[in-house]
Design a protein around this motif. Structure first.
Motif, PDB file in Angstrom:
ATOM      1  N   ARG A  44       0.812  -1.233   0.000  1.00 39.70           N
ATOM      2  CA  ARG A  44       0.000   0.000   0.000  1.00 39.70           C
ATOM      3  C   ARG A  44       0.838   1.273   0.000  1.00 39.70           C
ATOM      4  O   ARG A  44       0.315   2.350   0.248  1.00 39.70           O
ATOM      5  N   THR A  45       2.106   1.171  -0.296  1.00 40.65           N
ATOM      6  CA  THR A  45       2.947   2.364  -0.277  1.00 40.65           C
ATOM      7  C   THR A  45       2.534   3.337  -1.381  1.00 40.65           C
ATOM      8  O   THR A  45       2.148   2.933  -2.476  1.00 40.65           O
ATOM      9  N   ALA A  46       2.639   4.607  -1.050  1.00 40.14           N
ATOM     10  CA  ALA A  46       2.365   5.654  -2.031  1.00 40.14           C
ATOM     11  C   ALA A  46       3.666   6.335  -2.468  1.00 40.14           C
ATOM     12  O   ALA A  46       3.638   7.317  -3.202  1.00 40.14           O
ATOM     13  N   ASN A  47       4.787   5.808  -2.026  1.00 43.22           N
ATOM     14  CA  ASN A  47       6.078   6.398  -2.352  1.00 43.22           C
ATOM     15  C   ASN A  47       6.395   6.130  -3.819  1.00 43.22           C
ATOM     16  O   ASN A  47       6.458   4.986  -4.250  1.00 43.22           O
ATOM     17  N   PRO A  48       6.628   7.192  -4.596  1.00 39.37           N
ATOM     18  CA  PRO A  48       6.891   7.020  -6.022  1.00 39.37           C
ATOM     19  C   PRO A  48       8.351   6.683  -6.350  1.00 39.37           C
ATOM     20  O   PRO A  48       8.699   6.500  -7.509  1.00 39.37           O
ATOM     21  N   GLN A  49       9.209   6.593  -5.329  1.00 35.80           N
ATOM     22  CA  GLN A  49      10.629   6.339  -5.561  1.00 35.80           C
ATOM     23  C   GLN A  49      10.855   4.881  -5.980  1.00 35.80           C
ATOM     24  O   GLN A  49      10.126   3.985  -5.571  1.00 35.80           O
ATOM     25  N   LEU A  50      11.870   4.648  -6.782  1.00 33.06           N
ATOM     26  CA  LEU A  50      12.211   3.285  -7.183  1.00 33.06           C
ATOM     27  C   LEU A  50      12.723   2.494  -5.988  1.00 33.06           C
ATOM     28  O   LEU A  50      12.309   1.367  -5.749  1.00 33.06           O
ATOM     29  N   LEU A  51      13.643   3.085  -5.233  1.00 36.18           N
ATOM     30  CA  LEU A  51      14.179   2.438  -4.046  1.00 36.18           C
ATOM     31  C   LEU A  51      13.463   2.959  -2.816  1.00 36.18           C
ATOM     32  O   LEU A  51      13.396   4.176  -2.599  1.00 36.18           O
ATOM     33  N   ILE A  52      12.939   2.046  -2.018  1.00 36.89           N
ATOM     34  CA  ILE A  52      12.286   2.448  -0.773  1.00 36.89           C
ATOM     35  C   ILE A  52      12.778   1.545   0.350  1.00 36.89           C
ATOM     36  O   ILE A  52      13.292   0.454   0.118  1.00 36.89           O
ATOM     37  N   THR A  53      12.600   2.025   1.563  1.00 33.62           N
ATOM     38  CA  THR A  53      12.996   1.277   2.750  1.00 33.62           C
ATOM     39  C   THR A  53      11.798   1.175   3.677  1.00 33.62           C
ATOM     40  O   THR A  53      10.725   1.723   3.398  1.00 33.62           O
ATOM     41  N   GLN A  54      12.008   0.527   4.796  1.00 32.89           N
ATOM     42  CA  GLN A  54      10.946   0.417   5.786  1.00 32.89           C
ATOM     43  C   GLN A  54      10.483   1.803   6.242  1.00 32.89           C
ATOM     44  O   GLN A  54       9.305   2.021   6.490  1.00 32.89           O
ATOM     45  N   GLN A  55      11.421   2.744   6.326  1.00 25.40           N
ATOM     46  CA  GLN A  55      11.063   4.102   6.745  1.00 25.40           C
ATOM     47  C   GLN A  55      10.414   4.898   5.616  1.00 25.40           C
ATOM     48  O   GLN A  55       9.438   5.604   5.837  1.00 25.40           O
ATOM     49  N   THR A  56      10.944   4.823   4.411  1.00 26.19           N
ATOM     50  CA  THR A  56      10.425   5.654   3.324  1.00 26.19           C
ATOM     51  C   THR A  56       9.160   5.081   2.689  1.00 26.19           C
ATOM     52  O   THR A  56       8.491   5.779   1.944  1.00 26.19           O
ATOM     53  N   ALA A  57       8.823   3.847   2.992  1.00 25.98           N
ATOM     54  CA  ALA A  57       7.608   3.250   2.432  1.00 25.98           C
ATOM     55  C   ALA A  57       6.354   3.946   2.960  1.00 25.98           C
ATOM     56  O   ALA A  57       5.295   3.870   2.341  1.00 25.98           O
ATOM     57  N   HIS A  58       6.474   4.657   4.075  1.00 25.07           N
ATOM     58  CA  HIS A  58       5.316   5.296   4.710  1.00 25.07           C
ATOM     59  C   HIS A  58       5.214   6.783   4.390  1.00 25.07           C
ATOM     60  O   HIS A  58       4.365   7.485   4.938  1.00 25.07           O
ATOM     61  N   ASN A  59       6.093   7.272   3.504  1.00 24.21           N
ATOM     62  CA  ASN A  59       6.027   8.668   3.075  1.00 24.21           C
ATOM     63  C   ASN A  59       6.537   8.733   1.642  1.00 24.21           C
ATOM     64  O   ASN A  59       6.590   7.715   0.968  1.00 24.21           O
ATOM     65  N   THR A  60       6.929   9.893   1.180  1.00 26.58           N
ATOM     66  CA  THR A  60       7.419  10.011  -0.196  1.00 26.58           C
ATOM     67  C   THR A  60       8.897  10.391  -0.257  1.00 26.58           C
ATOM     68  O   THR A  60       9.381  10.845  -1.289  1.00 26.58           O
ATOM     69  N   ALA A  61       9.624  10.173   0.839  1.00 31.70           N
ATOM     70  CA  ALA A  61      11.038  10.535   0.903  1.00 31.70           C
ATOM     71  C   ALA A  61      11.896   9.564   0.083  1.00 31.70           C
ATOM     72  O   ALA A  61      11.486   8.445  -0.206  1.00 31.70           O
ATOM     73  N   THR A  62      13.082  10.032  -0.267  1.00 31.32           N
ATOM     74  CA  THR A  62      14.049   9.166  -0.944  1.00 31.32           C
ATOM     75  C   THR A  62      14.869   8.422   0.108  1.00 31.32           C
ATOM     76  O   THR A  62      14.908   8.826   1.269  1.00 31.32           O
ATOM     77  N   VAL A  63      15.503   7.356  -0.314  1.00 29.11           N
ATOM     78  CA  VAL A  63      16.387   6.644   0.607  1.00 29.11           C
ATOM     79  C   VAL A  63      17.595   7.523   0.886  1.00 29.11           C
ATOM     80  O   VAL A  63      17.972   8.369   0.073  1.00 29.11           O
ATOM     81  N   SER A  64      18.214   7.314   2.031  1.00 28.96           N
ATOM     82  CA  SER A  64      19.365   8.143   2.408  1.00 28.96           C
ATOM     83  C   SER A  64      20.651   7.608   1.790  1.00 28.96           C
ATOM     84  O   SER A  64      20.731   6.443   1.386  1.00 28.96           O
ATOM     85  N   ARG A  65      21.644   8.473   1.737  1.00 29.18           N
ATOM     86  CA  ARG A  65      22.958   8.048   1.262  1.00 29.18           C
ATOM     87  C   ARG A  65      23.535   6.971   2.183  1.00 29.18           C
ATOM     88  O   ARG A  65      24.224   6.067   1.729  1.00 29.18           O
ATOM     89  N   ILE A  66      23.251   7.081   3.464  1.00 24.68           N
ATOM     90  CA  ILE A  66      23.736   6.086   4.426  1.00 24.68           C
ATOM     91  C   ILE A  66      23.127   4.725   4.103  1.00 24.68           C
ATOM     92  O   ILE A  66      23.817   3.707   4.134  1.00 24.68           O
TER      93      ILE A  66
END
Length: 158
Positions: A44-66
């Motif tokens: 059910r993620t609404a994140n349009p990014q190709l790469l997502i994480t457990q944290q970014t799956a709940h918003n539209t942020a990009t994954v971090s460099r870390i």
């Protein structure tokens, strides 16, 4: 920063800021597997990014460099090596490697792009400035470019 709209799996195309690149078999399969994993893990993620994480799956942020560094840690294929390999691959993909093309695609200084083209041809760095002429290409017209660069001094480029 790649979004799902940047990837066209059926047509094997990747849009990198308006520059379309064909997807090789390995990259195509890796993206397909990752998308399948993401859809199963976060349906059910609404994140349009190709790469997502457990944290970014709940918003539209990009994954971090870390996160990216962590994802490739302890591997021989570092992000830097992957980028270098991609630059060399692009030089090969255009037929006759053109340092100006490589510089434009990757945002490199022309002298740096020239070093990648030299590496593609197996040339070593020579001290001092030199002129490198690309071979002639005949399509609808003849293309001949002379590129003046300095291999080690970072002197004036094209």
């Amino acid at each position: 920063m790649l979004t799902l709209t940047d990837v066209d799996l059926p047509n094997r195309d990747l849009d990198l800021g308006g520059a379309h690149r064909p997807l090789d078999n390995l990259t195509h399969a890796a993206i397909a597997r990752y998308l399948d994993y993401g859809y199963r893990r976060w349906p059910r993620t609404a994140n349009p990014q190709l790469l997502i994480t457990q944290q970014t799956a709940h918003n539209t942020a990009t994954v971090s460099r870390i996160w990216l560094r962590y994802a490739v840690r302890d591997r021989q294929a570092t992000l830097s090596r992957l980028r270098q390999d991609r630059i060399l691959d692009e030089a090969e993909a255009v037929g006759i490697p053109d340092p100006l093309h490589v510089a434009a695609i990757f945002g490199l200084h022309p002298n740096t792009a020239q070093r990648y083209v030299d590496a593609f041809y197996g040339r070593v760095d020579f001290p001092g400035p030199r002129v490198v002429a690309a071979p002639e290409v005949t399509h609808s017209r003849t293309l001949f470019r002379s590129i003046v660069c300095s291999a080690r001094t970072g002197g004036p480029g094209p």
